[in-house]
Design a protein around this motif. Structure first.
Motif, PDB file in Angstrom:
ATOM      1  N   VAL A  63       1.152   3.470  -3.132  1.00 26.77           N
ATOM      2  CA  VAL A  63       0.085   4.341  -3.631  1.00 26.77           C
ATOM      3  C   VAL A  63       0.624   5.738  -3.932  1.00 26.77           C
ATOM      4  O   VAL A  63       0.300   6.339  -4.958  1.00 26.77           O
ATOM      5  CB  VAL A  63      -1.073   4.408  -2.613  1.00 26.77           C
ATOM      6  CG1 VAL A  63      -2.050   5.530  -2.983  1.00 26.77           C
ATOM      7  CG2 VAL A  63      -1.808   3.086  -2.560  1.00 26.77           C
ATOM      8  N   SER A  64       1.455   6.259  -3.047  1.00 25.56           N
ATOM      9  CA  SER A  64       1.990   7.610  -3.257  1.00 25.56           C
ATOM     10  C   SER A  64       2.879   7.672  -4.496  1.00 25.56           C
ATOM     11  O   SER A  64       2.925   8.698  -5.183  1.00 25.56           O
ATOM     12  CB  SER A  64       2.779   8.073  -2.027  1.00 25.56           C
ATOM     13  OG  SER A  64       3.902   7.224  -1.799  1.00 25.56           O
ATOM     14  N   ASP A  77      -4.034   2.632 -13.234  1.00 30.10           N
ATOM     15  CA  ASP A  77      -4.814   2.835 -14.458  1.00 30.10           C
ATOM     16  C   ASP A  77      -5.291   1.518 -15.050  1.00 30.10           C
ATOM     17  O   ASP A  77      -6.305   1.470 -15.742  1.00 30.10           O
ATOM     18  CB  ASP A  77      -3.968   3.598 -15.486  1.00 30.10           C
ATOM     19  CG  ASP A  77      -3.698   5.022 -15.042  1.00 30.10           C
ATOM     20  OD1 ASP A  77      -4.662   5.796 -14.924  1.00 30.10           O
ATOM     21  OD2 ASP A  77      -2.529   5.346 -14.779  1.00 30.10           O
ATOM     22  N   PRO A 108      -6.201  -0.300  -1.998  1.00 28.99           N
ATOM     23  CA  PRO A 108      -6.002   1.096  -2.420  1.00 28.99           C
ATOM     24  C   PRO A 108      -5.014   1.217  -3.584  1.00 28.99           C
ATOM     25  O   PRO A 108      -5.159   2.112  -4.422  1.00 28.99           O
ATOM     26  CB  PRO A 108      -5.458   1.771  -1.155  1.00 28.99           C
ATOM     27  CG  PRO A 108      -6.018   0.956  -0.035  1.00 28.99           C
ATOM     28  CD  PRO A 108      -5.992  -0.460  -0.540  1.00 28.99           C
ATOM     29  N   GLU A 134       0.469   7.868  -7.456  1.00 32.95           N
ATOM     30  CA  GLU A 134      -0.127   9.208  -7.527  1.00 32.95           C
ATOM     31  C   GLU A 134       0.874  10.229  -8.052  1.00 32.95           C
ATOM     32  O   GLU A 134       0.519  11.101  -8.861  1.00 32.95           O
ATOM     33  CB  GLU A 134      -0.621   9.621  -6.139  1.00 32.95           C
ATOM     34  CG  GLU A 134      -1.797   8.811  -5.638  1.00 32.95           C
ATOM     35  CD  GLU A 134      -2.162   9.148  -4.208  1.00 32.95           C
ATOM     36  OE1 GLU A 134      -3.316   8.958  -3.828  1.00 32.95           O
ATOM     37  OE2 GLU A 134      -1.272   9.601  -3.446  1.00 32.95           O
ATOM     38  N   GLU A 158       0.823  -1.219   0.000  1.00 38.93           N
ATOM     39  CA  GLU A 158       0.000   0.000   0.000  1.00 38.93           C
ATOM     40  C   GLU A 158       0.853   1.263   0.000  1.00 38.93           C
ATOM     41  O   GLU A 158       0.419   2.323  -0.468  1.00 38.93           O
ATOM     42  CB  GLU A 158      -0.936  -0.002   1.207  1.00 38.93           C
ATOM     43  CG  GLU A 158      -1.932   1.155   1.209  1.00 38.93           C
ATOM     44  CD  GLU A 158      -2.987   1.041   2.290  1.00 38.93           C
ATOM     45  OE1 GLU A 158      -3.705   2.036   2.517  1.00 38.93           O
ATOM     46  OE2 GLU A 158      -3.101  -0.042   2.909  1.00 38.93           O
ATOM     47  N   TRP A 202      -6.922   0.231  -6.707  1.00 37.03           N
ATOM     48  CA  TRP A 202      -7.868   1.275  -7.081  1.00 37.03           C
ATOM     49  C   TRP A 202      -7.164   2.433  -7.787  1.00 37.03           C
ATOM     50  O   TRP A 202      -7.727   3.056  -8.690  1.00 37.03           O
ATOM     51  CB  TRP A 202      -8.572   1.818  -5.836  1.00 37.03           C
ATOM     52  CG  TRP A 202      -9.415   0.812  -5.115  1.00 37.03           C
ATOM     53  CD1 TRP A 202      -9.985  -0.322  -5.632  1.00 37.03           C
ATOM     54  CD2 TRP A 202      -9.766   0.834  -3.727  1.00 37.03           C
ATOM     55  NE1 TRP A 202     -10.675  -1.000  -4.665  1.00 37.03           N
ATOM     56  CE2 TRP A 202     -10.564  -0.321  -3.473  1.00 37.03           C
ATOM     57  CE3 TRP A 202      -9.503   1.709  -2.676  1.00 37.03           C
ATOM     58  CZ2 TRP A 202     -11.085  -0.607  -2.221  1.00 37.03           C
ATOM     59  CZ3 TRP A 202     -10.023   1.421  -1.427  1.00 37.03           C
ATOM     60  CH2 TRP A 202     -10.802   0.267  -1.196  1.00 37.03           C
ATOM     61  N   GLU A 203      -5.941   2.718  -7.362  1.00 37.80           N
ATOM     62  CA  GLU A 203      -5.238   3.898  -7.885  1.00 37.80           C
ATOM     63  C   GLU A 203      -4.663   3.659  -9.278  1.00 37.80           C
ATOM     64  O   GLU A 203      -4.472   4.610 -10.048  1.00 37.80           O
ATOM     65  CB  GLU A 203      -4.109   4.276  -6.918  1.00 37.80           C
ATOM     66  CG  GLU A 203      -3.716   5.741  -6.967  1.00 37.80           C
ATOM     67  CD  GLU A 203      -4.846   6.650  -6.532  1.00 37.80           C
ATOM     68  OE1 GLU A 203      -5.033   7.688  -7.198  1.00 37.80           O
ATOM     69  OE2 GLU A 203      -5.545   6.341  -5.550  1.00 37.80           O
ATOM     70  N   GLN A 251       1.299   9.733 -11.843  1.00 32.52           N
ATOM     71  CA  GLN A 251       0.096  10.114 -12.568  1.00 32.52           C
ATOM     72  C   GLN A 251      -0.081  11.628 -12.621  1.00 32.52           C
ATOM     73  O   GLN A 251      -0.636  12.160 -13.591  1.00 32.52           O
ATOM     74  CB  GLN A 251      -1.129   9.458 -11.927  1.00 32.52           C
ATOM     75  CG  GLN A 251      -1.199   7.953 -12.129  1.00 32.52           C
ATOM     76  CD  GLN A 251      -2.294   7.311 -11.311  1.00 32.52           C
ATOM     77  OE1 GLN A 251      -2.638   7.792 -10.224  1.00 32.52           O
ATOM     78  NE2 GLN A 251      -2.840   6.202 -11.801  1.00 32.52           N
TER      79      GLN A 251
END
Length: 280
Positions: A138-139, A173, A167, A142, A135, A170-171, A145
């Motif tokens: 995730v950063s 593409d 998470p 982000e 997890e 989900w993030e 992106q």
């Protein structure tokens, strides 16, 4: 299971593959060999990387490969023999985090984020294939992106449950999962060591304690005082990975199995701890 969306359309597209080696070893080892312990199986890293490159070539058909980034952990960030072999492969860059006293990777996620964000910011890549499940990534997704890079999350089929944080999925593409048939050719279980004298009485407590102290001395020389300080915070309990290393090395030195001999196992740990505590 495969969920993918349209690729970035550009004749000048460039992609890169970012691989969390710790995740790959743990998930592929568990799926194919039934264990996350790296010492129990061999991973054909060269073959796996070639397969990942081929997969990316198919998905990003109008794109060129920048390189594969292979993230792993090592004591004091010094390449192991295996990591040196990976680094020698064409189009592969090995990036090393550290390993603490419990054989846990430290700093790998931050390396992935730094590389992903830097390449995205400089428009060096249009697509990133990220092989991982933590997890904390995730950063990194982000950040990439935010500069217009599309991030495609790749994973290994979970032996049970899930090995990727929701998470993170989900993030991304798009997502892709490599199944057992894909992974099987690259994972080989190592044979279990057997000893001819396993039916004989086990070695004495004093003999095993002495071996434990010798291994403690070698461990301290290799890991250093800081790792010792970290390990001592958990005294008298050894982390599972360290305890397993201790057992395997002791059996090698003794030429005897200590499985099924709890008294000798305790003596082994006592000798290991006594050497470390004597160096305080």
């Amino acid at each position: 299971m495969l969920v993918e969306v349209a690729k970035t359309p550009s004749a000048l597209s460039t992609h890169a593959i970012f691989v969390d080696a710790g995740y790959v070893h743990a998930s592929a080892g568990l799926l194919v060999a039934g264990t996350e312990d790296r010492r129990s199986f061999d991973l054909d890293t060269e073959g796996l990387i070639a397969a990942l490159i081929d997969t990316a070539r198919t998905i990003f058909a109008d794109s060129r490969l920048l390189r594969v980034y292979w993230y792993d952990g090592a004591r004091r960030r010094i390449h192991t023999t295996e990591q040196q072999s990976v680094a020698a492969l064409p189009d592969v860059k090995v990036r090393l985090g550290n390993l603490n006293a419990n054989n846990q990777q430290k700093g790998v996620d931050s390396l992935i984020r730094s590389d992903l964000e830097t390449l995205a910011r400089h428009r060096a890549i249009s697509d990133a294939a990220l092989v991982g499940g933590d997890e904390d990534l995730v950063s990194a997704v982000e950040a990439a992106q935010a500069y217009g890079t599309r991030v495609h999350l790749w994973g290994v089929e979970a032996a049970e449950g899930s090995n990727q944080a929701e998470p993170l999925r989900w993030e991304a593409d798009s997502t892709r999962v490599f199944d057992l048939d894909f992974c099987r050719p690259y994972v080989t279980r190592r044979p279990v060591t057997t000893y001819e004298n396993e039916g004989e009485p086990p070695p004495s407590r004093d003999e095993v304690r002495f071996v434990g102290a010798r291994i403690g001395a070698e461990w301290l020389t290799a890991r250093g005082p800081q790792a010792m300080a970290e390990l001592l915070t958990g005294h008298p309990y050894l982390p599972g990975a360290v305890d397993q290393d201790l057992l395997i090395e002791a059996e090698r030195m003794l030429g005897r199995s200590l499985r099924g001999h709890p008294v000798q196992r305790r003596a082994l740990r006592d000798g290991f701890w006594e050497h470390l505590r004597a160096r305080l």
